[in-house]
Design a protein around this motif. Sequence first.
Motif, PDB file in Angstrom:
ATOM      1  N   ALA A  26       0.807  -1.025  -0.150  1.00  0.00           N
ATOM      2  CA  ALA A  26       0.017  -0.043  -0.091  1.00  0.00           C
ATOM      3  C   ALA A  26       0.928   1.218   0.009  1.00  0.00           C
ATOM      4  CB  ALA A  26      -1.027   0.029   1.203  1.00  0.00           C
ATOM      5  N   PHE A  27       1.989   1.159   0.515  1.00  0.00           N
ATOM      6  CA  PHE A  27       2.880   2.286   0.691  1.00  0.00           C
ATOM      7  C   PHE A  27       3.377   2.819  -0.876  1.00  0.00           C
ATOM      8  CE2 PHE A  27       6.728   4.952   1.270  1.00  0.00           C
ATOM      9  CZ  PHE A  27       6.382   5.647   2.455  1.00  0.00           C
ATOM     10  N   ALA A  28       3.446   1.894  -1.811  1.00  0.00           N
ATOM     11  CA  ALA A  28       3.825   2.115  -3.132  1.00  0.00           C
ATOM     12  C   ALA A  28       3.143   3.174  -3.909  1.00  0.00           C
ATOM     13  CB  ALA A  28       3.897   0.813  -3.941  1.00  0.00           C
ATOM     14  N   ARG A  29       1.599   3.147  -3.618  1.00  0.00           N
ATOM     15  CA  ARG A  29       0.757   4.080  -4.258  1.00  0.00           C
ATOM     16  C   ARG A  29       0.942   5.754  -4.052  1.00  0.00           C
ATOM     17  NH1 ARG A  29      -3.156   2.007  -7.603  1.00  0.00           N
ATOM     18  NH2 ARG A  29      -3.069  -0.121  -7.633  1.00  0.00           N
ATOM     19  N   PRO A  30       1.044   5.977  -2.732  1.00  0.00           N
ATOM     20  CA  PRO A  30       1.455   7.510  -2.443  1.00  0.00           C
ATOM     21  C   PRO A  30       2.586   7.881  -2.785  1.00  0.00           C
ATOM     22  CG  PRO A  30       1.389   6.270  -0.274  1.00  0.00           C
ATOM     23  CD  PRO A  30       0.586   5.296  -1.376  1.00  0.00           C
ATOM     24  N   LEU A  31       3.539   6.761  -2.633  1.00  0.00           N
ATOM     25  CA  LEU A  31       5.029   7.095  -3.232  1.00  0.00           C
ATOM     26  C   LEU A  31       5.089   7.377  -4.695  1.00  0.00           C
ATOM     27  CD1 LEU A  31       7.911   7.484  -2.557  1.00  0.00           C
ATOM     28  CD2 LEU A  31       8.320   5.204  -2.514  1.00  0.00           C
ATOM     29  N   LEU A  32       4.429   6.588  -5.419  1.00  0.00           N
ATOM     30  CA  LEU A  32       4.073   6.904  -6.747  1.00  0.00           C
ATOM     31  C   LEU A  32       3.733   8.242  -7.432  1.00  0.00           C
ATOM     32  CD1 LEU A  32       4.413   5.676  -9.710  1.00  0.00           C
ATOM     33  CD2 LEU A  32       2.290   4.838  -9.604  1.00  0.00           C
ATOM     34  N   VAL A  33       2.577   8.468  -6.620  1.00  0.00           N
ATOM     35  CA  VAL A  33       2.100   9.686  -6.653  1.00  0.00           C
ATOM     36  C   VAL A  33       2.824  10.860  -6.521  1.00  0.00           C
ATOM     37  CG1 VAL A  33      -0.204  11.314  -6.022  1.00  0.00           C
ATOM     38  CG2 VAL A  33      -0.455   8.706  -6.443  1.00  0.00           C
ATOM     39  N   ASP A  34       3.253  11.027  -5.469  1.00  0.00           N
ATOM     40  CA  ASP A  34       4.241  12.085  -4.986  1.00  0.00           C
ATOM     41  C   ASP A  34       5.393  12.110  -6.231  1.00  0.00           C
ATOM     42  OD1 ASP A  34       2.963  12.545  -2.769  1.00  0.00           O
ATOM     43  OD2 ASP A  34       4.490  12.013  -1.323  1.00  0.00           O
ATOM     44  N   GLY A  83      13.473   6.229 -11.166  1.00  0.00           N
ATOM     45  CA  GLY A  83      13.935   5.034 -10.424  1.00  0.00           C
ATOM     46  C   GLY A  83      12.739   4.767  -9.347  1.00  0.00           C
ATOM     47  N   ILE A  84      12.294   5.726  -8.671  1.00  0.00           N
ATOM     48  CA  ILE A  84      11.283   5.657  -7.677  1.00  0.00           C
ATOM     49  C   ILE A  84       9.996   5.101  -8.436  1.00  0.00           C
ATOM     50  CG2 ILE A  84       9.553   6.660  -5.946  1.00  0.00           C
ATOM     51  CD1 ILE A  84      12.144   8.271  -5.085  1.00  0.00           C
ATOM     52  N   VAL A  85       9.667   5.678  -9.359  1.00  0.00           N
ATOM     53  CA  VAL A  85       8.353   5.523 -10.271  1.00  0.00           C
ATOM     54  C   VAL A  85       8.556   3.945 -10.670  1.00  0.00           C
ATOM     55  CG1 VAL A  85       7.248   5.956 -12.209  1.00  0.00           C
ATOM     56  CG2 VAL A  85       7.827   7.856 -10.890  1.00  0.00           C
ATOM     57  N   GLY A  86       9.587   3.680 -11.196  1.00  0.00           N
ATOM     58  CA  GLY A  86       9.774   2.325 -11.754  1.00  0.00           C
ATOM     59  C   GLY A  86       9.426   1.267 -10.749  1.00  0.00           C
ATOM     60  N   ILE A  87      10.007   1.490  -9.599  1.00  0.00           N
ATOM     61  CA  ILE A  87       9.968   0.480  -8.466  1.00  0.00           C
ATOM     62  C   ILE A  87       8.313   0.344  -8.050  1.00  0.00           C
ATOM     63  CG2 ILE A  87      10.579   0.018  -6.107  1.00  0.00           C
ATOM     64  CD1 ILE A  87      13.534   1.068  -6.820  1.00  0.00           C
ATOM     65  N   CYS A  88       7.898   1.638  -7.697  1.00  0.00           N
ATOM     66  CA  CYS A  88       6.667   1.571  -7.294  1.00  0.00           C
ATOM     67  C   CYS A  88       5.691   0.993  -8.329  1.00  0.00           C
ATOM     68  CB  CYS A  88       6.020   2.932  -6.950  1.00  0.00           C
ATOM     69  SG  CYS A  88       6.801   3.730  -5.523  1.00  0.00           S
ATOM     70  N   SER A  89       5.739   1.107  -9.399  1.00  0.00           N
ATOM     71  CA  SER A  89       5.000   0.596 -10.671  1.00  0.00           C
ATOM     72  C   SER A  89       5.039  -0.649 -10.547  1.00  0.00           C
ATOM     73  CB  SER A  89       4.934   1.262 -12.011  1.00  0.00           C
ATOM     74  OG  SER A  89       5.042   2.691 -12.074  1.00  0.00           O
ATOM     75  N   ASP A  90       6.190  -1.493 -10.580  1.00  0.00           N
ATOM     76  CA  ASP A  90       6.456  -2.631 -10.615  1.00  0.00           C
ATOM     77  C   ASP A  90       5.680  -3.537  -9.334  1.00  0.00           C
ATOM     78  OD1 ASP A  90       8.007  -2.659 -12.849  1.00  0.00           O
ATOM     79  OD2 ASP A  90       9.713  -2.766 -11.960  1.00  0.00           O
ATOM     80  N   ARG A  91       5.781  -2.772  -8.203  1.00  0.00           N
ATOM     81  CA  ARG A  91       5.134  -3.326  -6.999  1.00  0.00           C
ATOM     82  C   ARG A  91       3.748  -3.320  -7.076  1.00  0.00           C
ATOM     83  NH1 ARG A  91       2.910  -5.566  -4.331  1.00  0.00           N
ATOM     84  NH2 ARG A  91       2.952  -6.099  -1.955  1.00  0.00           N
ATOM     85  N   SER A 137      -2.523  -5.101 -14.797  1.00  0.00           N
ATOM     86  CA  SER A 137      -2.841  -4.498 -15.831  1.00  0.00           C
ATOM     87  C   SER A 137      -2.674  -2.780 -15.236  1.00  0.00           C
ATOM     88  CB  SER A 137      -4.333  -4.327 -15.975  1.00  0.00           C
ATOM     89  OG  SER A 137      -5.179  -3.695 -14.987  1.00  0.00           O
ATOM     90  N   PHE A 138      -2.061  -2.721 -14.303  1.00  0.00           N
ATOM     91  CA  PHE A 138      -1.622  -0.938 -13.801  1.00  0.00           C
ATOM     92  C   PHE A 138      -0.581  -0.367 -14.879  1.00  0.00           C
ATOM     93  CE2 PHE A 138       0.929   1.929 -11.488  1.00  0.00           C
ATOM     94  CZ  PHE A 138       0.189   2.874 -10.891  1.00  0.00           C
ATOM     95  N   THR A 139      -1.086   0.793 -15.105  1.00  0.00           N
ATOM     96  CA  THR A 139       0.086   1.770 -15.963  1.00  0.00           C
ATOM     97  C   THR A 139      -0.126   2.944 -15.417  1.00  0.00           C
ATOM     98  OG1 THR A 139      -0.936   0.636 -18.167  1.00  0.00           O
ATOM     99  CG2 THR A 139       0.215   2.810 -18.153  1.00  0.00           C
ATOM    100  N   PRO A 140       1.110   3.397 -14.879  1.00  0.00           N
ATOM    101  CA  PRO A 140       1.023   5.020 -14.348  1.00  0.00           C
ATOM    102  C   PRO A 140       0.719   5.998 -15.368  1.00  0.00           C
ATOM    103  CG  PRO A 140       3.353   4.089 -14.736  1.00  0.00           C
ATOM    104  CD  PRO A 140       2.232   2.985 -15.158  1.00  0.00           C
ATOM    105  N   THR A 141       0.074   6.908 -14.709  1.00  0.00           N
ATOM    106  CA  THR A 141      -0.482   8.106 -15.509  1.00  0.00           C
ATOM    107  C   THR A 141       0.022   9.247 -14.654  1.00  0.00           C
ATOM    108  OG1 THR A 141      -2.330   8.038 -14.289  1.00  0.00           O
ATOM    109  CG2 THR A 141      -2.381   6.706 -16.509  1.00  0.00           C
ATOM    110  N   ALA A 142       0.099  10.399 -15.277  1.00  0.00           N
ATOM    111  CA  ALA A 142       0.502  11.755 -14.752  1.00  0.00           C
ATOM    112  C   ALA A 142      -0.496  11.993 -13.586  1.00  0.00           C
ATOM    113  CB  ALA A 142       0.363  12.844 -15.734  1.00  0.00           C
ATOM    114  N   ALA A 143       0.154  12.295 -12.599  1.00  0.00           N
ATOM    115  CA  ALA A 143      -0.716  12.680 -11.444  1.00  0.00           C
ATOM    116  C   ALA A 143      -1.286  14.366 -11.467  1.00  0.00           C
ATOM    117  CB  ALA A 143       0.167  12.864 -10.038  1.00  0.00           C
ATOM    118  N   GLY A 144      -0.622  15.120 -12.346  1.00  0.00           N
ATOM    119  CA  GLY A 144      -1.013  16.279 -12.421  1.00  0.00           C
ATOM    120  C   GLY A 144      -0.839  17.456 -11.327  1.00  0.00           C
TER     121      GLY A 144
END
Length: 219
Positions: free
Chosen positions: A46-54, A95-103, A110-117
């Motif tokens: 669960a920690f991966a998602r807010p870390l990815l967004v930030d 690098g952080i985005v790649g790790i969080c996306s993989d987790r 099917s998850f694909t990271p998108t721009a947080a805006g």
Amino acid sequence: MAQPGRDLGVDIGLSGLTKWIRYPRVGDEAAGLDVVRSCADQFGGAFARPLLVDSLRLLDSPLSERTITAVWLAATFRDFDLERLGVDGREWLRGIVGICSDRIRRDDPSFTPTAAGPVADRAMTEAVLTEIRSVAESLEEACAHHSYNAVADVVPALEQVVTEADPDLGYRLLLRVMKAYFIPISEARYERYLALGEEFGLGEDVVDDGDFNIWPDLD
């Protein structure tokens, strides 16, 4: 303003990572990425998602590499020193985005990271800017003039995170810098920090993780 993974009972996202990557001191980029993987896996991932967004908010913002590096260095007390390691701030975030996306894909293939805006909330932006400016002199003195972990231009860097990326992230990074440099605060300021955190939907455990330097009689 609501984001996933905000009720974990610990500091979240990038501000949480800047705390966890400090203990013990991490000496190279590969070891730092290992810490990111460990953090992303916390709380069942669960920690991966807010870390990815930030991280995406900073990457998608117009902030300069220098600004991103400055807030990272100050929040980590230079214990994970991107400058010394020769790591570009945006490269580190990618690098952080790649790790969080993989987790996240481990649970959601099917998850694909998108721009947080950017987050456009004028009232909250002004509230955080007010807090930054009210401690600007102490922040610059503590950070820019530290005897061995000095970081210059922290105040304008934090202000830019607030105005050009996300006031929530800027607020959490402000708190982390205040804690990292052990800058004294009054009980009244501490109570304001809790109240502003509540407006962002941050629990008390996120705002206060025991690292504040509170002086009851400080004006």
